[in-house]
Write a protein that holds these residues in place. Structure first.
Motif, mmCIF file in Angstrom:
data_model
loop_
_atom_site.group_PDB
_atom_site.id
_atom_site.type_symbol
_atom_site.label_atom_id
_atom_site.label_comp_id
_atom_site.label_asym_id
_atom_site.label_seq_id
_atom_site.Cartn_x
_atom_site.Cartn_y
_atom_site.Cartn_z
ATOM 1 N N TRP A 80 0.839 -1.194 0.000
ATOM 2 C CA TRP A 80 0.000 0.000 0.000
ATOM 3 C C TRP A 80 0.872 1.242 0.000
ATOM 4 C CZ3 TRP A 80 -0.573 -4.132 3.321
ATOM 5 C CH2 TRP A 80 -1.670 -4.950 3.056
ATOM 6 N N LYS A 81 0.375 2.263 -0.654
ATOM 7 C CA LYS A 81 1.074 3.550 -0.666
ATOM 8 C C LYS A 81 0.750 4.298 0.624
ATOM 9 C CE LYS A 81 1.443 3.840 -5.581
ATOM 10 N NZ LYS A 81 1.372 4.627 -6.767
ATOM 11 N N TRP A 82 1.596 5.279 0.942
ATOM 12 C CA TRP A 82 1.429 5.998 2.195
ATOM 13 C C TRP A 82 0.096 6.735 2.271
ATOM 14 C CZ3 TRP A 82 3.862 4.528 6.170
ATOM 15 C CH2 TRP A 82 5.168 4.075 6.110
ATOM 16 N N ASP A 83 -0.426 7.228 1.145
ATOM 17 C CA ASP A 83 -1.693 7.952 1.215
ATOM 18 C C ASP A 83 -2.884 7.021 1.467
ATOM 19 O OD1 ASP A 83 -1.627 6.774 -1.273
ATOM 20 O OD2 ASP A 83 -2.342 8.528 -2.357
ATOM 21 N N SER A 105 -4.538 5.346 6.570
ATOM 22 C CA SER A 105 -5.317 6.430 7.174
ATOM 23 C C SER A 105 -4.856 6.733 8.592
ATOM 24 C CB SER A 105 -6.809 6.104 7.158
ATOM 25 O OG SER A 105 -7.071 4.935 7.901
ATOM 26 N N SER A 106 -4.452 5.721 9.347
ATOM 27 C CA SER A 106 -3.980 5.960 10.706
ATOM 28 C C SER A 106 -3.242 4.724 11.215
ATOM 29 C CB SER A 106 -5.158 6.279 11.637
ATOM 30 O OG SER A 106 -6.010 5.158 11.751
ATOM 31 N N TYR A 107 -2.623 4.896 12.355
ATOM 32 C CA TYR A 107 -2.000 3.768 13.040
ATOM 33 C C TYR A 107 -2.086 4.018 14.532
ATOM 34 C CZ TYR A 107 2.169 6.597 13.894
ATOM 35 O OH TYR A 107 3.023 7.562 14.310
ATOM 36 N N ARG A 108 -2.042 2.949 15.299
ATOM 37 C CA ARG A 108 -2.071 3.085 16.757
ATOM 38 C C ARG A 108 -1.263 1.949 17.377
ATOM 39 N NH1 ARG A 108 -7.037 0.820 15.589
ATOM 40 N NH2 ARG A 108 -7.525 -1.036 16.794
ATOM 41 N N TRP A 109 -0.769 2.218 18.554
ATOM 42 C CA TRP A 109 0.033 1.243 19.278
ATOM 43 C C TRP A 109 -0.751 0.718 20.473
ATOM 44 C CZ3 TRP A 109 4.632 -0.686 17.811
ATOM 45 C CH2 TRP A 109 5.352 -0.005 16.836
ATOM 46 N N LEU A 116 9.402 6.493 12.053
ATOM 47 C CA LEU A 116 9.250 6.408 10.598
ATOM 48 C C LEU A 116 7.781 6.496 10.182
ATOM 49 C CD1 LEU A 116 11.015 6.254 8.147
ATOM 50 C CD2 LEU A 116 10.880 3.781 8.248
ATOM 51 N N LEU A 117 6.884 5.887 10.955
ATOM 52 C CA LEU A 117 5.458 5.989 10.653
ATOM 53 C C LEU A 117 4.970 7.432 10.785
ATOM 54 C CD1 LEU A 117 3.987 2.775 12.309
ATOM 55 C CD2 LEU A 117 4.066 3.320 9.874
ATOM 56 N N LYS A 118 5.442 8.144 11.812
ATOM 57 C CA LYS A 118 5.059 9.561 11.974
ATOM 58 C C LYS A 118 5.561 10.398 10.809
ATOM 59 C CE LYS A 118 4.671 9.891 16.961
ATOM 60 N NZ LYS A 118 5.274 10.413 18.192
ATOM 61 N N LYS A 119 6.764 10.108 10.373
ATOM 62 C CA LYS A 119 7.364 10.883 9.288
ATOM 63 C C LYS A 119 6.681 10.617 7.946
ATOM 64 C CE LYS A 119 11.662 11.278 6.712
ATOM 65 N NZ LYS A 119 12.967 10.673 6.503
ATOM 66 N N MET A 120 6.363 9.354 7.660
ATOM 67 C CA MET A 120 5.899 8.986 6.328
ATOM 68 C C MET A 120 4.387 8.988 6.155
ATOM 69 S SD MET A 120 8.741 8.719 4.906
ATOM 70 C CE MET A 120 8.553 7.968 3.325
ATOM 71 N N SER A 121 3.623 8.717 7.211
ATOM 72 C CA SER A 121 2.172 8.653 7.034
ATOM 73 C C SER A 121 1.629 10.055 6.789
ATOM 74 C CB SER A 121 1.499 8.008 8.240
ATOM 75 O OG SER A 121 1.701 8.775 9.398
#
Length: 174
Positions: free
Chosen positions: A115-118, A121-125, A158-163
């Motif tokens: 999947w592309k970064w766009d 939609s979100s991520y959570r830990w 990396l997720l914060k930077k790229m998402s």
């Protein structure tokens, strides 16, 4: 005869190479391989797929030599010719399913797809488990990885930077 024997192997090889080429072309080079915990409850579908293809390959490999008794003399390695193909097929599936997810320049690749970064939609830990919400058109899915505790900060950065940045609603104090 040799061309007919090699055709399934060549076709399988072409499919694998096309998959790697398409994934690299759409998502770019790997930035980080995620060291997920392979034997966790989040990977049961991968193990089920491996089991089903393994059982199917076993029964098909046992079925083919008996139906081809007249042609056994024409096969290069006898009735085991089919067995070698099914072994190559199951090894390809196992290799794909145990592949580590990768955070790439233009998106995320996992054994279940890319999947592309766009589309993220979100991520959570939740402790050492990251859940990615992915929207592709009307299809919504979640990718869940249980990761090593030491890798959590690097993955999160990396997720914060790229998402993609989403607009957030802030509750106003009244």
């Amino acid at each position: 005869m040799l061309i007919r024997l090699m055709f399934p192997y060549v076709l399988l090889l072409l499919i694998v190479v096309a998959y790697f080429y398409l994934r690299h072309r759409q998502l770019g080079p790997v930035l980080l391989k995620v060291n997920r915990i392979l034997f966790s409850r989040y990977n049961t579908d991968s193990f089920l797929l491996i089991l089903l293809i393994g059982l199917g390959s076993y029964f098909l490999s046992r079925l083919d030599p008996y139906e081809a008794n007249a042609a056994v003399d024409a096969l290069v390695v006898g009735p085991y010719t089919y067995l070698f193909f099914y072994a190559a097929l199951i090894l390809t599936v196992i290799g794909r399913e145990v592949e580590k997810p990768a955070l790439r320049e233009k998106g995320i690749s996992t054994p279940r797809g890319f999947w592309k970064w766009d589309e993220v939609s979100s991520y959570r830990w939740s402790k050492n488990t990251v859940t990615l919400s992915i929207n592709r058109g009307r299809k919504k899915r979640q990718e869940v990885w249980e990761v090593n505790a030491g890798d959590k900060k690097e993955i999160d950065a990396l997720l914060k930077k790229m998402s993609p940045k989403r607009h957030r609603r802030f509750k106003s104090k009244t």
